[in-house]
Design an enzyme around this catalytic site. Structure first.
Site, PDB file in Angstrom:
ATOM      1  N   ASP A  40      -2.325  -4.974  -0.094  1.00  0.00           N
ATOM      2  CA  ASP A  40      -1.974  -6.286   0.453  1.00  0.00           C
ATOM      3  C   ASP A  40      -2.754  -6.618   1.714  1.00  0.00           C
ATOM      4  O   ASP A  40      -3.105  -7.785   1.946  1.00  0.00           O
ATOM      5  CB  ASP A  40      -0.470  -6.399   0.695  1.00  0.00           C
ATOM      6  N   GLN A  79       0.809  -1.217   0.000  1.00  0.00           N
ATOM      7  CA  GLN A  79       0.000   0.000   0.000  1.00  0.00           C
ATOM      8  C   GLN A  79       0.846   1.272   0.000  1.00  0.00           C
ATOM      9  O   GLN A  79       2.040   1.246   0.315  1.00  0.00           O
ATOM     10  CB  GLN A  79      -0.921   0.015   1.219  1.00  0.00           C
TER      11      GLN A  79
END
Length: 494
Positions: A243, A80
């Site tokens: 993720d 991220q």
């Protein structure tokens, strides 16, 4: 057959999933190089992600023993917050600044002040900006690399960039977009007023990707890419996600009552909510989920990254490191480690450094230092778990993922420190599995196939990994955690 891709900090992983049989057929992995510099700079070249994706893809297909033309869909999970700024030709204008980059802490502080402090951030975004989010990276690029900034035609996140390479489409979804710092996590749309404060020269309608629903396809694999990978025609690429969001899907954490805890390079704790939440602490991020709803979470920046530093300092392999941890007593004979080698997000200490406290001539042993750093990383996650409040209260089970979850010693430590049952999915790299499940959902949802049914079919828990909290160890850790909190407050005035 469906492919799940997880582009992390250290590597890209690929899994091949047979949905009909409910099995993982093959896995592949390729490493990335992390470029580190002074002042917390941590960057990667997006070209390395593409090379790693291709290598891991071919490895996974070979291990699965299938023809790539059997693949119907691909889902992509990505680390991220990373800033991938592209020019008009789709070429990066600057290396991707990563989630763990703390060079932009000054820009983040200035943005928080500009938006009216924590209250202003919550009002405009539904969360409080933190160093590591994409927003301060864009502001940093504007200030320090104006030539590159002026060439920006598109701003993407890492998973968006891989989707762009696969499909040619510039899209994103609410889960990963939540971590940009210019996305309203409640209304689930770009916050153009905030973006204007960050990048006044850039037109958000031009540079920001189109937002799609989690179940929508990002597009179809481009013919040239399909040919390079050996895929058939019309392979669907799902919306993908961050993720943490994909890891939630990959652990079956898509309804209330479960907690997913990741022992990766960083650490995360998250719990699903059907509604947007406002938590008591600004350190809890009111992120959206990548399957609908919300996924409030906390992130710590030093987990396996911290244990790896100590392990490699002593030249130990993973097995020997685990033996050293197991040989030391709970509380490491008074050694307390605040393992903030990368700064820290929770607690909010972007400029912090690592501390080894309580050392004496008697307790300064290899075993105690190994145990101390693992305990310190885990105490940080308990600190975050407590910030989730009612969302995590009464949780009966923690689903543990990430590289650290493969350690029996660490699994038991998490169970005892949190006083909660711990179990791992059979696939501890759950983000790649979650991405594959989302791809199947995207492809099969028009036929009435639900995400819940796919998770039930594909998320298998590993009974051998089960760790139950032991009352005596729980009590011992309670004392060690109390010491950790006291030293944390003393060192950082919390």
């Amino acid at each position: 057959m469906y492919i799940g891709v997880d582009c992390g900090t250290q590597s890209t992983k690929v899994v091949v999933v047979d949905v009909e049989r409910g099995v993982i057929l093959g896995e592949g992995s390729r490493p990335h190089r992390l470029d580190e510099g002074e002042h917390g700079r941590r960057e990667q070249a997006p070209a390395e992600w593409l090379a790693a994706l291709k290598g891991a893809f071919f490895q996974a297909i070979e291990r699965a023993g299938i023809d790539a033309k059997q693949v119907r869909g691909i889902g992509v999970s990505g680390q991220q917050h990373g800033m991938v700024a592209l020019d008009a030709d789709g070429v990066p204008v600057y290396p991707a600044k990563l989630w763990c980059d703390t060079e932009t802490s000054a820009q983040n502080s200035a943005l928080v002040e500009t938006l009216g402090g924590e209250a202003g951030c919550l009002e405009k975004l539904g969360l409080v900006l933190q160093t590591g989010y994409t927003a301060s990276k864009v502001a940093w690029l504007r200030e320090h690399q104006p030539d590159a900034y002026q060439r920006i035609a598109t701003l993407l996140l890492p998973h968006d960039y891989l989707n762009f390479w696969l499909t040619g489409e510039r899209v994103t979804e609410a889960g990963d977009a939540s971590g940009t710092g210019y996305f309203d996590t409640r209304a689930q749309c770009w916050q153009k007023e905030v973006f204007a404060a960050i990048a006044p020269e850039l037109d958000p309608d031009r540079v920001l990707p189109r937002i799609i629903d989690a179940y929508e396809p990002a597009g179809r694999v481009r013919p040239l890419v399909a040919q390079e990978l050996g895929l058939g025609d019309n392979v669907v690429v799902s919306s993908g996600g961050g993720d943490n969001m994909m890891g939630a899907i990959g652990t079956g954490n898509i309804t209330q009552g479960l907690v997913t805890l990741s022992l990766g390079t960083s650490g995360t704790v998250c719990a699903y909510s059907p509604n947007s939440v406002v938590c008591d602490s600004a350190m809890v991020a009111n992120f959206c989920a990548s399957h609908g709803g919300w996924l409030p979470l906390i992130c710590t920046m030093n987990v396996t990254s911290a244990t790896t530093r100590v392990r490699e300092l002593f030249g130990l392999d993973l097995a020997t490191f685990g033996e050293q941890v197991a040989s030391a007593p709970i509380g490491a004979d008074g050694v307390t480690v605040l393992p903030f080698f990368n700064g820290e997000r929770v607690p909010m200490l972007p400029d912090a450094t690592g501390d080894f406290l309580g050392l004496t001539s008697l307790n300064m042993t290899q075993a105690n230092l190994c145990r101390g750093v693992m305990e310190g990383a885990t105490f940080g996650l308990r600190y975050g778990l407590e910030l989730l409040g009612e969302l995590a209260a009464g949780t009966s089970q923690i689903r543990l993922i990430g590289g650290g979850a493969k350690s029996p010693v660490w699994r038991q430590m998490v169970a005892d420190i949190t006083n909660t049952q711990v179990i791992c999915p059979e696939i501890t790299d759950a983000a790649a599995l979650g991405a594959a499940i989302q791809a199947a959902w995207c492809d099969l949802q028009p036929e009435g196939v639900s995400l819940a049914s796919l998770c039930e079919r594909l998320v298998h828990l590993d009974a051998a990994s089960l760790a139950e909290p032991d009352p005596q160890r729980v009590a011992a850790y309670r004392e060690a955690y109390r010491r950790y909190l006291a030293l944390l407050a003393q060192r950082h005035s919390l």
